[in-house]
Motif scaffolding. Structure first.
Motif, PDB file in Angstrom:
ATOM      1  N   ALA A  79       7.351   2.571  -2.710  1.00 42.02           N
ATOM      2  CA  ALA A  79       6.871   2.513  -4.091  1.00 42.02           C
ATOM      3  C   ALA A  79       6.389   1.084  -4.351  1.00 42.02           C
ATOM      4  CB  ALA A  79       7.992   2.876  -5.044  1.00 42.02           C
ATOM      5  N   PRO A  80       5.484   0.892  -5.302  1.00 38.06           N
ATOM      6  CA  PRO A  80       4.975  -0.463  -5.544  1.00 38.06           C
ATOM      7  C   PRO A  80       6.031  -1.397  -6.129  1.00 38.06           C
ATOM      8  CG  PRO A  80       4.118   1.076  -7.170  1.00 38.06           C
ATOM      9  CD  PRO A  80       4.816   1.901  -6.144  1.00 38.06           C
ATOM     10  N   ARG A  81       6.046  -2.606  -5.629  1.00 40.76           N
ATOM     11  CA  ARG A  81       6.900  -3.662  -6.150  1.00 40.76           C
ATOM     12  C   ARG A  81       6.160  -4.414  -7.256  1.00 40.76           C
ATOM     13  NH1 ARG A  81       9.422  -6.311  -0.578  1.00 40.76           N
ATOM     14  NH2 ARG A  81      10.439  -4.399   0.204  1.00 40.76           N
ATOM     15  N   PRO A  82       6.819  -5.362  -7.923  1.00 42.21           N
ATOM     16  CA  PRO A  82       6.118  -6.148  -8.943  1.00 42.21           C
ATOM     17  C   PRO A  82       4.833  -6.769  -8.399  1.00 42.21           C
ATOM     18  CG  PRO A  82       8.465  -6.554  -9.095  1.00 42.21           C
ATOM     19  CD  PRO A  82       8.261  -5.702  -7.867  1.00 42.21           C
ATOM     20  N   GLY A  83       3.761  -6.615  -9.164  1.00 41.09           N
ATOM     21  CA  GLY A  83       2.470  -7.158  -8.771  1.00 41.09           C
ATOM     22  C   GLY A  83       1.686  -6.284  -7.818  1.00 41.09           C
ATOM     23  N   GLU A  84       2.257  -5.145  -7.400  1.00 42.28           N
ATOM     24  CA  GLU A  84       1.592  -4.263  -6.452  1.00 42.28           C
ATOM     25  C   GLU A  84       1.106  -2.985  -7.115  1.00 42.28           C
ATOM     26  OE1 GLU A  84       3.895  -5.303  -2.255  1.00 42.28           O
ATOM     27  OE2 GLU A  84       4.495  -3.507  -3.388  1.00 42.28           O
ATOM     28  N   VAL A  90       1.782   1.720 -10.466  1.00 34.99           N
ATOM     29  CA  VAL A  90       1.728   0.257 -10.480  1.00 34.99           C
ATOM     30  C   VAL A  90       3.133  -0.300 -10.633  1.00 34.99           C
ATOM     31  CG1 VAL A  90      -0.616   0.162 -11.393  1.00 34.99           C
ATOM     32  CG2 VAL A  90       1.316   0.143 -12.962  1.00 34.99           C
ATOM     33  N   GLY A  91       3.329  -1.505 -10.081  1.00 32.05           N
ATOM     34  CA  GLY A  91       4.601  -2.183 -10.213  1.00 32.05           C
ATOM     35  C   GLY A  91       4.667  -2.995 -11.500  1.00 32.05           C
ATOM     36  N   ASP A  92       5.812  -3.578 -11.729  1.00 31.12           N
ATOM     37  CA  ASP A  92       6.001  -4.400 -12.924  1.00 31.12           C
ATOM     38  C   ASP A  92       5.002  -5.543 -12.962  1.00 31.12           C
ATOM     39  OD1 ASP A  92       8.132  -2.795 -13.612  1.00 31.12           O
ATOM     40  OD2 ASP A  92       9.667  -4.185 -12.850  1.00 31.12           O
ATOM     41  N   GLY A  93       4.526  -5.837 -14.159  1.00 34.14           N
ATOM     42  CA  GLY A  93       3.661  -6.981 -14.364  1.00 34.14           C
ATOM     43  C   GLY A  93       2.198  -6.748 -14.094  1.00 34.14           C
ATOM     44  N   VAL A  94       1.818  -5.556 -13.657  1.00 38.69           N
ATOM     45  CA  VAL A  94       0.409  -5.285 -13.356  1.00 38.69           C
ATOM     46  C   VAL A  94      -0.325  -4.921 -14.640  1.00 38.69           C
ATOM     47  CG1 VAL A  94      -1.193  -3.749 -12.154  1.00 38.69           C
ATOM     48  CG2 VAL A  94       0.875  -4.575 -11.001  1.00 38.69           C
ATOM     49  N   TYR A 147      -2.338   6.971   1.484  1.00 37.70           N
ATOM     50  CA  TYR A 147      -1.876   6.080   0.413  1.00 37.70           C
ATOM     51  C   TYR A 147      -1.799   4.657   0.952  1.00 37.70           C
ATOM     52  CZ  TYR A 147      -0.569  10.109  -2.431  1.00 37.70           C
ATOM     53  OH  TYR A 147      -0.609  11.271  -3.174  1.00 37.70           O
ATOM     54  N   SER A 148      -1.977   3.695   0.062  1.00 35.66           N
ATOM     55  CA  SER A 148      -1.908   2.289   0.448  1.00 35.66           C
ATOM     56  C   SER A 148      -1.175   1.497  -0.629  1.00 35.66           C
ATOM     57  CB  SER A 148      -3.326   1.712   0.610  1.00 35.66           C
ATOM     58  OG  SER A 148      -3.302   0.304   0.774  1.00 35.66           O
ATOM     59  N   ILE A 149      -0.295   0.616  -0.184  1.00 38.81           N
ATOM     60  CA  ILE A 149       0.331  -0.368  -1.074  1.00 38.81           C
ATOM     61  C   ILE A 149      -0.433  -1.679  -0.912  1.00 38.81           C
ATOM     62  CG2 ILE A 149       2.347  -1.876  -1.327  1.00 38.81           C
ATOM     63  CD1 ILE A 149       2.912   0.668  -2.657  1.00 38.81           C
ATOM     64  N   CYS A 150      -0.861  -2.248  -2.040  1.00 41.67           N
ATOM     65  CA  CYS A 150      -1.629  -3.497  -1.979  1.00 41.67           C
ATOM     66  C   CYS A 150      -1.321  -4.338  -3.208  1.00 41.67           C
ATOM     67  CB  CYS A 150      -3.123  -3.198  -1.909  1.00 41.67           C
ATOM     68  SG  CYS A 150      -3.730  -2.225  -3.300  1.00 41.67           S
ATOM     69  N   ALA A 151      -1.709  -5.597  -3.144  1.00 38.83           N
ATOM     70  CA  ALA A 151      -1.600  -6.465  -4.316  1.00 38.83           C
ATOM     71  C   ALA A 151      -2.580  -5.989  -5.372  1.00 38.83           C
ATOM     72  CB  ALA A 151      -1.894  -7.908  -3.929  1.00 38.83           C
ATOM     73  N   ALA A 152      -2.114  -5.801  -6.584  1.00 38.95           N
ATOM     74  CA  ALA A 152      -2.998  -5.315  -7.645  1.00 38.95           C
ATOM     75  C   ALA A 152      -4.147  -6.276  -7.894  1.00 38.95           C
ATOM     76  CB  ALA A 152      -2.200  -5.094  -8.929  1.00 38.95           C
ATOM     77  N   SER A 153      -3.939  -7.564  -7.634  1.00 36.14           N
ATOM     78  CA  SER A 153      -4.989  -8.553  -7.863  1.00 36.14           C
ATOM     79  C   SER A 153      -6.186  -8.347  -6.947  1.00 36.14           C
ATOM     80  CB  SER A 153      -4.440  -9.961  -7.673  1.00 36.14           C
ATOM     81  OG  SER A 153      -3.927 -10.126  -6.346  1.00 36.14           O
ATOM     82  N   ALA A 154      -6.000  -7.609  -5.830  1.00 37.59           N
ATOM     83  CA  ALA A 154      -7.107  -7.364  -4.905  1.00 37.59           C
ATOM     84  C   ALA A 154      -7.975  -6.189  -5.324  1.00 37.59           C
ATOM     85  CB  ALA A 154      -6.554  -7.107  -3.504  1.00 37.59           C
ATOM     86  N   LEU A 155      -7.530  -5.420  -6.310  1.00 32.38           N
ATOM     87  CA  LEU A 155      -8.242  -4.196  -6.673  1.00 32.38           C
ATOM     88  C   LEU A 155      -9.480  -4.485  -7.516  1.00 32.38           C
ATOM     89  CD1 LEU A 155      -5.255  -1.832  -7.508  1.00 32.38           C
ATOM     90  CD2 LEU A 155      -6.621  -1.938  -5.417  1.00 32.38           C
ATOM     91  N   VAL A 156     -10.524  -3.718  -7.255  1.00 32.06           N
ATOM     92  CA  VAL A 156     -11.782  -3.816  -7.989  1.00 32.06           C
ATOM     93  C   VAL A 156     -11.990  -2.499  -8.738  1.00 32.06           C
ATOM     94  CG1 VAL A 156     -14.272  -4.124  -7.828  1.00 32.06           C
ATOM     95  CG2 VAL A 156     -12.753  -5.350  -6.243  1.00 32.06           C
ATOM     96  N   PRO A 157     -11.757  -2.478 -10.048  1.00 32.75           N
ATOM     97  CA  PRO A 157     -12.022  -1.250 -10.802  1.00 32.75           C
ATOM     98  C   PRO A 157     -13.514  -0.930 -10.798  1.00 32.75           C
ATOM     99  CG  PRO A 157     -10.630  -2.772 -12.049  1.00 32.75           C
ATOM    100  CD  PRO A 157     -11.186  -3.533 -10.885  1.00 32.75           C
ATOM    101  N   VAL A 158     -13.839   0.345 -10.668  1.00 37.26           N
ATOM    102  CA  VAL A 158     -15.236   0.787 -10.637  1.00 37.26           C
ATOM    103  C   VAL A 158     -15.438   1.828 -11.731  1.00 37.26           C
ATOM    104  CG1 VAL A 158     -15.443   0.280  -8.179  1.00 37.26           C
ATOM    105  CG2 VAL A 158     -14.771   2.580  -8.900  1.00 37.26           C
ATOM    106  N   PRO A 159     -16.693   2.146 -12.066  1.00 38.85           N
ATOM    107  CA  PRO A 159     -16.944   3.097 -13.150  1.00 38.85           C
ATOM    108  C   PRO A 159     -16.275   4.453 -12.918  1.00 38.85           C
ATOM    109  CG  PRO A 159     -18.955   1.919 -12.598  1.00 38.85           C
ATOM    110  CD  PRO A 159     -17.946   1.540 -11.563  1.00 38.85           C
TER     111      PRO A 159
END
Length: 368
Positions: free
Chosen positions: A24-29, A70-74, A144-156
């Motif tokens: 499961a996603p951790r904080p920031g993930e 999403v994890g905490d803080g995202v 499925y992939s766990i990644c840093a939320a900061s790396a994500l690029v939202p698209v339309p």
């Protein structure tokens, strides 16, 4: 939870699709449900030991899909958002703060150590034994992939995410090199060595500039034909034995202004460098095996020639990727013409099709 993944068991062996456990996603993930993931030359480099990613683990670094949790803080994404997983970045080093996260000072550890920064992995076999994860921060050859939320690029919301994964790396690498880094000037000449996904993306981007010569160099006639359709003004087929450097000079009436090595081959790089003259720029874009080296003629390089490495297209993922999506919607950057889809269980066939040059950009589609 469980996911299906193409596991990289050991060097020089086919990947094996199997069921795994994912955190499961951790904080920031964020947990992303992968819809499709591009297959890149870099994945093959890791499989064959030319990029030091540890086995066993999961490769894949051009993932796109929907945010599942999403994890905490995202705060930058929400559950249900369509996203592309961009390259990881620390956000606090001088290069990140200078608007160049592709050159994050922590990039090496973030992309190839096979774990989070604390050494933990997000993937395990069903028996509990760990699998290396976080290849380029994502390991997206999986459902499925766990990644840093900061790396994500939202698209339309109306974007077809099954086509968007390659924008995370290969397509953005070629296009961004031209649009962000080289920025060809009016009347300039651009010669692109290697008409694969990166090179063709550079050609499509060059067509959006005021360059008047856009020259594609390759040994596959099918790729050169596509390059001409996508914006190359001239093509050079080196399989005929022609000297590409001499032919470039014939076309341009002298040396070119920009030479791009999109093949990751040091011999090709030398040709790209020899194709440009005084105050010209040769760009290293393709990924060569670890330890590769090259040499240039000192005198001709001394006379104002610039040699630059361009990583991932430079700039910020959000702005570059969404620009390319908009240009595609306008019919001005048809990256979808490069893509051929394969189901996840044909990952090895996709890798081999890319290696042979049969397919420009394979994309793995995930089972529902």
């Amino acid at each position: 939870m469980r996911a299906n993944a193409a596991v990289f068991e050991k060097l020089f062996t086919p990947l094996s699709v199997t069921e795994v456990e994912i955190d499961a996603p951790r904080p920031g993930e964020a947990l992303v449900k992968i819809v499709a993931a591009g297959v890149c030359h870099t994945d093959a480099l890791a499989r064959d030991g030319d990029m030091p990613f540890p086995a066993p683990g999961v490769l894949g670094h051009e993932g796109a899909g929907m945010v599942e949790a999403v994890g905490d803080g995202v705060t930058n994404v929400s559950v249900g958002d369509k996203v592309i997983i961009g390259w990881p970045w620390c956000g606090s080093c001088r290069n990140c703060l200078d608007g160049q996260p592709r050159y994050c000072l922590e990039l090496g550890p973030l992309v190839i150590t096979g774990s989070r920064g604390d050494g933990s992995t997000s993937l395990r076999r069903l028996d509990g034994s760990p699998l290396h994860s976080h290849f380029f921060g994502q390991s997206s050859f999986a459902t499925y992939s766990i990644c840093a939320a900061s790396a994500l690029v939202p698209v339309p919301a109306d974007a077809d995410v099954s086509l968007l994964g390659p924008l995370a790396c290969g397509i953005s690498t070629g296009a961004g090199a031209v649009l962000n880094a080289l920025r060809p000037f009016a009347g300039s000449s651009v010669v692109v060595y290697g008409a694969g996904a990166v090179g063709l993306s550079a050609i499509m981007a060059a067509r959006l500039t005021a360059a008047t010569h856009i020259i594609a160099v390759d040994r596959l006639a099918s790729r050169l034909s596509l390059a001409a359709e996508l914006g190359a003004t001239e093509t050079i087929d080196v399989s005929t034995g022609s000297d590409p450097v001499a032919t470039v000079q014939e076309i341009c009436g002298g040396p070119a202004d920009f030479g791009l090595d999109c093949a990751g081959n040091v011999n090709v790089l030398r040709q790209a460098a020899d194709s440009v003259g005084m105050r010209g720029t040769v760009a290293l874009i393709g990924g060569a095996p670890a330890g590769a080296s090259f040499s240039l003629d000192h005198m001709s390089t001394l006379w104002g020639k610039k040699v630059v490495g361009i990583l991932g297209g430079e700039g910020r993922s959000v702005s570059l990727i969404n620009t390319l999506i908009t240009l595609n919607a306008q019919g001005r950057f048809p990256y979808d013409r490069l893509i051929e889809k394969f189901p996840l269980d044909q990952v090895n066939e996709a890798l081999e099709a890319s290696h042979r040059g049969d397919v420009i950009k394979p994309v793995l589609t995930m089972p529902a």
